[in-house]
Motif scaffolding. Structure first.
Motif, mmCIF file in Angstrom:
data_model
loop_
_atom_site.group_PDB
_atom_site.id
_atom_site.type_symbol
_atom_site.label_atom_id
_atom_site.label_comp_id
_atom_site.label_asym_id
_atom_site.label_seq_id
_atom_site.Cartn_x
_atom_site.Cartn_y
_atom_site.Cartn_z
ATOM 1 N N VAL A 38 -1.472 4.664 -4.864
ATOM 2 C CA VAL A 38 -2.213 4.791 -3.610
ATOM 3 C C VAL A 38 -1.462 4.184 -2.421
ATOM 4 O O VAL A 38 -1.344 4.828 -1.372
ATOM 5 C CB VAL A 38 -3.624 4.182 -3.752
ATOM 6 C CG1 VAL A 38 -4.290 4.025 -2.392
ATOM 7 C CG2 VAL A 38 -4.480 5.052 -4.655
ATOM 8 N N PRO A 39 -0.917 2.954 -2.512
ATOM 9 C CA PRO A 39 -0.149 2.427 -1.368
ATOM 10 C C PRO A 39 1.040 3.310 -0.990
ATOM 11 O O PRO A 39 1.327 3.495 0.200
ATOM 12 C CB PRO A 39 0.314 1.050 -1.849
ATOM 13 C CG PRO A 39 -0.680 0.666 -2.885
ATOM 14 C CD PRO A 39 -1.045 1.934 -3.570
ATOM 15 N N SER A 45 1.776 9.726 3.579
ATOM 16 C CA SER A 45 0.866 10.541 4.382
ATOM 17 C C SER A 45 0.894 10.117 5.841
ATOM 18 O O SER A 45 0.703 10.943 6.736
ATOM 19 C CB SER A 45 -0.558 10.440 3.832
ATOM 20 O OG SER A 45 -1.052 9.109 3.969
ATOM 21 N N ALA A 46 1.136 8.831 6.100
ATOM 22 C CA ALA A 46 1.168 8.349 7.478
ATOM 23 C C ALA A 46 2.344 8.910 8.259
ATOM 24 O O ALA A 46 2.329 8.912 9.494
ATOM 25 C CB ALA A 46 1.234 6.817 7.494
ATOM 26 N N THR A 86 5.116 -0.115 10.184
ATOM 27 C CA THR A 86 5.350 -1.504 9.796
ATOM 28 C C THR A 86 6.062 -1.654 8.460
ATOM 29 O O THR A 86 6.547 -2.738 8.151
ATOM 30 C CB THR A 86 4.005 -2.259 9.719
ATOM 31 O OG1 THR A 86 3.151 -1.605 8.773
ATOM 32 C CG2 THR A 86 3.326 -2.279 11.080
ATOM 33 N N THR A 87 6.131 -0.597 7.658
ATOM 34 C CA THR A 87 6.786 -0.694 6.356
ATOM 35 C C THR A 87 8.300 -0.669 6.528
ATOM 36 O O THR A 87 8.850 0.222 7.185
ATOM 37 C CB THR A 87 6.355 0.471 5.437
ATOM 38 O OG1 THR A 87 4.948 0.422 5.266
ATOM 39 C CG2 THR A 87 7.036 0.363 4.084
ATOM 40 N N THR A 96 8.189 2.445 -4.217
ATOM 41 C CA THR A 96 8.690 3.517 -5.067
ATOM 42 C C THR A 96 8.911 3.029 -6.494
ATOM 43 O O THR A 96 8.587 3.715 -7.465
ATOM 44 C CB THR A 96 9.996 4.077 -4.498
ATOM 45 O OG1 THR A 96 9.780 4.529 -3.146
ATOM 46 C CG2 THR A 96 10.494 5.242 -5.330
ATOM 47 N N VAL A 97 9.483 1.835 -6.621
ATOM 48 C CA VAL A 97 9.706 1.264 -7.952
ATOM 49 C C VAL A 97 8.382 1.072 -8.675
ATOM 50 O O VAL A 97 8.242 1.380 -9.869
ATOM 51 C CB VAL A 97 10.473 -0.063 -7.850
ATOM 52 C CG1 VAL A 97 10.512 -0.771 -9.199
ATOM 53 C CG2 VAL A 97 11.885 0.180 -7.344
#
Length: 260
Positions: A38-39, A45-46, A86-87, A96-97
């Motif tokens: 989900v994260p 999607s953002a 912000t990521t 991803t990992v």
């Protein structure tokens, strides 16, 4: 003799279900999906969410819930657009990992369904490929414009979903099970997801609205987690039903029991 054979077959089928431990795997599917997948999907999607509600729209479409329930989901993920800004690159790589572990868990379930030993360690690249294709399919579905004909959209969705689960089993099982044997599981999984969508519309949709009033955002999270458990049951249960169907068709085609 026929009665004894039917009892033996039923015993083997129940043995497959018991060994798979479907409920525990579904709980693990839901927990790992909410913590890892989900994260990552929120960040992806953002990237194309002009109004800042990309993931909420994805989730609402997947659940198939009513407009009030969609509003509660959008409130829960109110500012996903900030995730992309912000990521950092390191944070995206870390997500991803973590997301790859989801593919590992799915592969383990498929191997249990088909009574296969774990794949070699160098086959881990399959998890990365599977995750990339999953994100790509969801992303394209999220940014695609609305269809005028809902029936055509439903047929296309079913076909794409069946192909995806068919290919997923083949990839994660490292080609150790034939395409023909895997197709019933893909079809059963997609039919199960369609049934879960109807169930979500009838049950989860009003639950989201009422739980949001009673418990706030936490109530919405509880319902979404229950939905993920349902998906886990369908994904692993569909693969198991597919194997049982394949074996039954083989028995009917070869009643003498020659070959496997």
């Amino acid at each position: 003799m026929r009665s004894a054979l039917r009892r033996a077959r039923a015993g083997r089928r129940w043995g497959h279900v018991r060994e798979l431990d479907l409920w525990q795997r579904a709980l693990g599917f839901a927990a790992l999906g909410f913590l890892t997948l989900v994260p990552l999907l929120i960040v992806v999607s953002a990237a194309d969410a002009a109004d800042g509600r990309g993931f909420a729209q994805w989730l609402g479409d997947g659940l198939g819930v009513s407009a009030p329930a969609r509003l509660e989901i959008e409130r829960l993920f109110a500012l996903p657009g900030q995730a992309w800004r912000t990521t950092t690159a390191f944070g995206l790589a870390l997500l991803t990992v973590f997301g790859l572990s989801f593919g590992t868990m799915l592969q383990s379930g498929y191997e249990q369904v088909w009574d296969l030993p774990p794949a070699r360690w160098w086959a881990r690249w399959r998890h990365a490929l599977w995750l990339a294709v999953l994100i790509g399919v969801l992303y394209l579905a999220g940014i695609s414009p609305p269809w005028r004909d809902s029936t055509v959209r439903g047929v296309v969705t079913v076909l794409i979903g069946t192909l995806f689960f068919w290919w997923s089993q083949r990839l994660l099982l490292a080609g150790r099970v034939g395409w023909t044997a895997l197709f019933p599981g893909a079809a059963a999984t997609m039919l199960g997801l369609l049934g879960l969508r109807i169930f979500s519309r009838l049950v989860f949709s009003p639950l989201i609205a009422s739980s949001a009033v009673t418990y706030g955002p936490f109530g919405t999270v509880l319902v979404l987690q229950s939905w993920l458990v349902g998906i886990g049951v369908v994904v692993f249960g569909g693969a198991l039903v597919g194997r049982l169907l394949h074996e039954e068709l083989r028995r009917r085609a070869n009643p003498a029991g020659q070959g496997r």
